[in-house]
Design a protein around this motif. Structure first.
Motif, PDB file in Angstrom:
ATOM      1  N   LEU A   1       7.932  -2.279  -0.039  1.00 20.35           N
ATOM      2  CA  LEU A   1       7.742  -1.516   1.187  1.00 20.35           C
ATOM      3  C   LEU A   1       7.515  -0.096   2.074  1.00 20.35           C
ATOM      4  O   LEU A   1       8.324   0.463   0.781  1.00 20.35           O
ATOM      5  CB  LEU A   1       9.275  -2.078   1.474  1.00 20.35           C
ATOM      6  CG  LEU A   1       9.168  -3.435   1.156  1.00 20.35           C
ATOM      7  CD1 LEU A   1      10.599  -3.719   1.806  1.00 20.35           C
ATOM      8  CD2 LEU A   1       8.475  -4.269   1.739  1.00 20.35           C
ATOM      9  N   ASN A   2       7.130   0.172   1.889  1.00 19.79           N
ATOM     10  CA  ASN A   2       7.047   1.362   3.497  1.00 19.79           C
ATOM     11  C   ASN A   2       7.207   2.080   4.433  1.00 19.79           C
ATOM     12  O   ASN A   2       6.358   1.590   5.289  1.00 19.79           O
ATOM     13  CB  ASN A   2       5.528   2.441   3.044  1.00 19.79           C
ATOM     14  CG  ASN A   2       5.451   3.376   3.161  1.00 19.79           C
ATOM     15  OD1 ASN A   2       6.379   4.593   3.004  1.00 19.79           O
ATOM     16  ND2 ASN A   2       4.166   4.510   3.432  1.00 19.79           N
ATOM     17  N   PRO A   3       8.183   2.114   4.671  1.00 16.63           N
ATOM     18  CA  PRO A   3       9.442   1.921   6.567  1.00 16.63           C
ATOM     19  C   PRO A   3       7.962   3.352   7.021  1.00 16.63           C
ATOM     20  O   PRO A   3       8.353   4.661   6.370  1.00 16.63           O
ATOM     21  CB  PRO A   3      10.338   2.375   6.532  1.00 16.63           C
ATOM     22  CG  PRO A   3      10.662   2.158   4.985  1.00 16.63           C
ATOM     23  CD  PRO A   3       9.275   2.636   3.767  1.00 16.63           C
ATOM     24  N   SER A   4       8.024   2.875   8.119  1.00 17.05           N
ATOM     25  CA  SER A   4       7.327   4.056   9.034  1.00 17.05           C
ATOM     26  C   SER A   4       7.065   4.098  10.223  1.00 17.05           C
ATOM     27  O   SER A   4       6.421   3.295  11.200  1.00 17.05           O
ATOM     28  CB  SER A   4       5.491   3.888   8.569  1.00 17.05           C
ATOM     29  OG  SER A   4       4.835   5.074  10.146  1.00 17.05           O
ATOM     30  N   GLY A   5       8.562   5.292  10.775  1.00 19.28           N
ATOM     31  CA  GLY A   5       9.156   4.120  11.905  1.00 19.28           C
ATOM     32  C   GLY A   5       9.074   3.228  11.605  1.00 19.28           C
ATOM     33  O   GLY A   5       9.945   2.840  11.435  1.00 19.28           O
ATOM     34  N   ASP A   6       9.301   2.339  13.169  1.00 21.32           N
ATOM     35  CA  ASP A   6       9.830   0.581  13.341  1.00 21.32           C
ATOM     36  C   ASP A   6       9.347   0.015  12.424  1.00 21.32           C
ATOM     37  O   ASP A   6       9.382  -1.503  13.147  1.00 21.32           O
ATOM     38  CB  ASP A   6      10.700   1.025  14.464  1.00 21.32           C
ATOM     39  CG  ASP A   6       9.573   0.686  15.765  1.00 21.32           C
ATOM     40  OD1 ASP A   6       8.105   1.263  15.138  1.00 21.32           O
ATOM     41  OD2 ASP A   6       9.175   0.053  17.168  1.00 21.32           O
ATOM     42  N   VAL A   7       7.998   0.181  12.061  1.00 18.97           N
ATOM     43  CA  VAL A   7       7.218  -0.369  11.214  1.00 18.97           C
ATOM     44  C   VAL A   7       7.154   0.169  10.294  1.00 18.97           C
ATOM     45  O   VAL A   7       7.218   0.531   9.508  1.00 18.97           O
ATOM     46  CB  VAL A   7       5.726   0.021  11.872  1.00 18.97           C
ATOM     47  CG1 VAL A   7       4.458  -1.396  10.799  1.00 18.97           C
ATOM     48  CG2 VAL A   7       5.748  -0.406  12.965  1.00 18.97           C
ATOM     49  N   THR A   8       6.939  -1.935   9.219  1.00 20.58           N
ATOM     50  CA  THR A   8       7.172  -1.291   8.063  1.00 20.58           C
ATOM     51  C   THR A   8       5.907  -2.153   7.301  1.00 20.58           C
ATOM     52  O   THR A   8       5.940  -2.913   7.393  1.00 20.58           O
ATOM     53  CB  THR A   8       8.660  -2.325   7.081  1.00 20.58           C
ATOM     54  OG1 THR A   8       9.971  -2.269   7.560  1.00 20.58           O
ATOM     55  CG2 THR A   8       8.591  -2.074   5.333  1.00 20.58           C
TER      56      THR A   8
ATOM     57  N   ASP B   1      -7.873  -1.003   8.983  1.00 19.76           N
ATOM     58  CA  ASP B   1      -7.677   0.042   8.236  1.00 19.76           C
ATOM     59  C   ASP B   1      -5.779  -0.588   8.587  1.00 19.76           C
ATOM     60  O   ASP B   1      -5.452  -0.289  10.073  1.00 19.76           O
ATOM     61  CB  ASP B   1      -7.752   0.677   7.473  1.00 19.76           C
ATOM     62  CG  ASP B   1      -7.785   1.693   9.192  1.00 19.76           C
ATOM     63  OD1 ASP B   1      -7.220   2.026   9.804  1.00 19.76           O
ATOM     64  OD2 ASP B   1      -8.863   2.138   9.049  1.00 19.76           O
ATOM     65  N   GLU B   2      -5.096   0.419   7.444  1.00 23.55           N
ATOM     66  CA  GLU B   2      -3.408   0.750   8.010  1.00 23.55           C
ATOM     67  C   GLU B   2      -3.348   1.344   9.081  1.00 23.55           C
ATOM     68  O   GLU B   2      -2.209   1.165  10.146  1.00 23.55           O
ATOM     69  CB  GLU B   2      -2.709   1.897   6.905  1.00 23.55           C
ATOM     70  CG  GLU B   2      -1.212   1.271   6.651  1.00 23.55           C
ATOM     71  CD  GLU B   2      -1.032   1.786   5.598  1.00 23.55           C
ATOM     72  OE1 GLU B   2      -0.111   3.111   5.575  1.00 23.55           O
ATOM     73  OE2 GLU B   2      -0.940   1.864   4.617  1.00 23.55           O
ATOM     74  N   ALA B   3      -3.820   2.446   9.760  1.00 25.39           N
ATOM     75  CA  ALA B   3      -4.200   3.430  11.018  1.00 25.39           C
ATOM     76  C   ALA B   3      -4.347   2.690  12.017  1.00 25.39           C
ATOM     77  O   ALA B   3      -3.783   2.543  12.655  1.00 25.39           O
ATOM     78  CB  ALA B   3      -4.927   4.242  10.376  1.00 25.39           C
ATOM     79  N   ASP B   4      -4.853   1.738  12.101  1.00 23.30           N
ATOM     80  CA  ASP B   4      -5.806   0.658  12.865  1.00 23.30           C
ATOM     81  C   ASP B   4      -4.163  -0.751  13.235  1.00 23.30           C
ATOM     82  O   ASP B   4      -4.057  -0.752  14.718  1.00 23.30           O
ATOM     83  CB  ASP B   4      -7.022  -0.323  12.962  1.00 23.30           C
ATOM     84  CG  ASP B   4      -8.286   0.848  13.703  1.00 23.30           C
ATOM     85  OD1 ASP B   4      -8.044   1.694  13.455  1.00 23.30           O
ATOM     86  OD2 ASP B   4      -8.417   0.050  12.326  1.00 23.30           O
TER      87      ASP B   4
END
Length: 117
Positions: A9-16, A109-112
């Protein structure tokens, strides 16, 4: 939140962002364990925005696909948003043939994926 064994798991703001640790998801016991870890994300941990990153996944069985379908339904029932990303072409082909591309939101991809959540 306990530490899952089958997921990173890698939290990125309110997205995991959830990355699978296994490259092959084929054994029944592992699939059950993976499923429980996924279900816990929305049921126990209350995550609402999840990106499932398939970058490490080289193969997954039909039972694993079934578990993903169950997870999508569970996430939807918990009002969680789910996006799949980094799916290899040979796995994406299975999603397309089985019409799972209509069930799941899939980004290249993850950025999209992060851009739309």
């Amino acid at each position: 939140m306990s530490s899952p064994k089958r997921l990173h798991l890698n939290p990125s703001g309110d997205v995991t962002v959830v990355t699978f640790t296994d490259s092959k998801i084929i054994h029944e016991g592992e699939i059950q364990e993976l499923g429980q870890e996924l279900f816990d994300l929305v049921e126990r941990d209350g995550l609402k925005k999840i990106v499932l990153n398939f970058a490490r996944v080289e193969f997954l069985s039909s039972a694993a696909l079934g578990k993903l379908i169950s997870f999508e339904k569970k996430a939807r029932n918990q009002q969680a948003q789910l996006i799949l990303t980094n799916i290899r072409p040979e796995i994406y082909e299975v999603f397309a043939i089985t019409k799972l591309t209509k069930l799941f939101k899939i980004k290249d991809d993850e950025a999209d994926a992060l851009a739309v959540l």
